[in-house]
Design an enzyme around this catalytic site. Structure first.
Site, PDB file in Angstrom:
ATOM      1  N   HIS A 174       0.839  -1.186   0.000  1.00  0.00           N
ATOM      2  CA  HIS A 174       0.000   0.000   0.000  1.00  0.00           C
ATOM      3  C   HIS A 174       0.885   1.251   0.000  1.00  0.00           C
ATOM      4  O   HIS A 174       2.093   1.160   0.211  1.00  0.00           O
ATOM      5  CB  HIS A 174      -0.950   0.010   1.208  1.00  0.00           C
ATOM      6  CG  HIS A 174      -0.265  -0.044   2.535  1.00  0.00           C
ATOM      7  ND1 HIS A 174      -0.498  -1.038   3.458  1.00  0.00           N
ATOM      8  CD2 HIS A 174       0.643   0.767   3.090  1.00  0.00           C
ATOM      9  CE1 HIS A 174       0.235  -0.832   4.513  1.00  0.00           C
ATOM     10  NE2 HIS A 174       0.951   0.264   4.324  1.00  0.00           N
TER      11      HIS A 174
HETATM   12  P1  TYD Z   1      -2.292  -3.569   7.533  1.00  0.00           P
HETATM   13  O1  TYD Z   1      -2.264  -2.164   7.027  1.00  0.00           O
HETATM   14  O2  TYD Z   1      -2.930  -4.597   6.653  1.00  0.00           O
HETATM   15  O3  TYD Z   1      -0.831  -4.052   7.921  1.00  0.00           O
HETATM   16  P2  TYD Z   1       0.497  -4.110   6.989  1.00  0.00           P
HETATM   17  O4  TYD Z   1       0.829  -2.695   6.625  1.00  0.00           O
HETATM   18  O5  TYD Z   1       1.567  -4.715   7.814  1.00  0.00           O
HETATM   19  O6  TYD Z   1       0.210  -4.944   5.789  1.00  0.00           O
HETATM   20  O7  TYD Z   1      -3.012  -3.561   8.949  1.00  0.00           O
HETATM   21  C1  TYD Z   1      -3.491  -4.737   9.557  1.00  0.00           C
HETATM   22  C2  TYD Z   1      -4.746  -4.402  10.359  1.00  0.00           C
HETATM   23  O8  TYD Z   1      -4.446  -3.539  11.437  1.00  0.00           O
HETATM   24  C3  TYD Z   1      -5.813  -3.724   9.527  1.00  0.00           C
HETATM   25  O9  TYD Z   1      -7.057  -4.286   9.879  1.00  0.00           O
HETATM   26  C4  TYD Z   1      -5.780  -2.274   9.968  1.00  0.00           C
HETATM   27  C5  TYD Z   1      -5.253  -2.376  11.395  1.00  0.00           C
HETATM   28  N1  TYD Z   1      -4.455  -1.229  11.818  1.00  0.00           N
HETATM   29  C6  TYD Z   1      -4.952  -0.344  12.752  1.00  0.00           C
HETATM   30  O10 TYD Z   1      -6.104  -0.475  13.229  1.00  0.00           O
HETATM   31  N2  TYD Z   1      -4.182   0.699  13.171  1.00  0.00           N
HETATM   32  C7  TYD Z   1      -2.936   0.893  12.690  1.00  0.00           C
HETATM   33  O11 TYD Z   1      -2.245   1.856  13.100  1.00  0.00           O
HETATM   34  C8  TYD Z   1      -2.420  -0.012  11.688  1.00  0.00           C
HETATM   35  C9  TYD Z   1      -1.055   0.181  11.094  1.00  0.00           C
HETATM   36  C10 TYD Z   1      -3.216  -1.065  11.287  1.00  0.00           C
END
Ligand code: TYD
Length: 147
Positions: free
Chosen positions: A54
């Protein structure tokens, strides 16, 4: 400002070590080039998993493997990419907004500490690569029009 890969850089944090062990410091707006609003960490990710995938429209990050190792691939949406290895508790990588990021090659003991410049806002995430490339192209067009 253009948020390209050239703005991504490694940071060396101050480390204090003595016979008791080591202590690493990350002071907001000093060692870290923004005001830290949020901290999260990623652990227990298998080595064949790719996370991230992302871009964030507004948030800046510093990522530090406080334990273990991982890698991060950065793309700029214009065909350029770079890979950074995180493998020391005192070494971080600074990520400006609007770069595409993929974290991979996590060691079993990896604890990836993420410092962020803003609170979590799902709306500022671009999770589709084609949409990201389109937004980058749009940003570049509007910057060219201004000059
Ligand atoms: P995600 O963005 O998919 O993680 P990565 O960047 O490692 O691929 O986030 C995983 C889950 O955590 C998603 O449901 C969103 C949640 N999340 C939060 O609630 N707060 C945060 O600060 C972050 C980074 C993720």
């Amino acid at each position: 400002m253009k948020h390209n890969i050239n703005n991504v850089r490694m940071l060396e944090l101050p480390e204090y070590g003595d016979d008791r062990g080591n202590l690493v410091v990350a002071e907001t707006e000093q060692d870290i080039p923004f005001s830290i609003q949020r901290v999260f960490y990623i652990y227990g990710t298998k080595g064949d998993i790719v996370r991230g995938k992302h871009a964030n429209r507004k948030t800046q990050f510093v990522l530090i493997n406080v334990a273990g190792k991982s890698k991060i691939r950065i793309k700029d949406g214009e065909g350029n990419e770079a890979v950074f290895s995180l493998n020391r508790p005192r070494t971080g990588v600074y990520l400006p907004p609007m770069v595409w990021k993929e974290m991979f090659d996590f060691s079993e003991d990896s604890v990836l500490l993420c410092l962020a410049s803003a609170h979590y806002d799902a709306e500022e995430y671009i999770r589709d690569y084609d949409t990201y490339v389109e937004e980058i192209a749009k940003m570049n067009r509007s910057m060219e029009e201004q000059h």
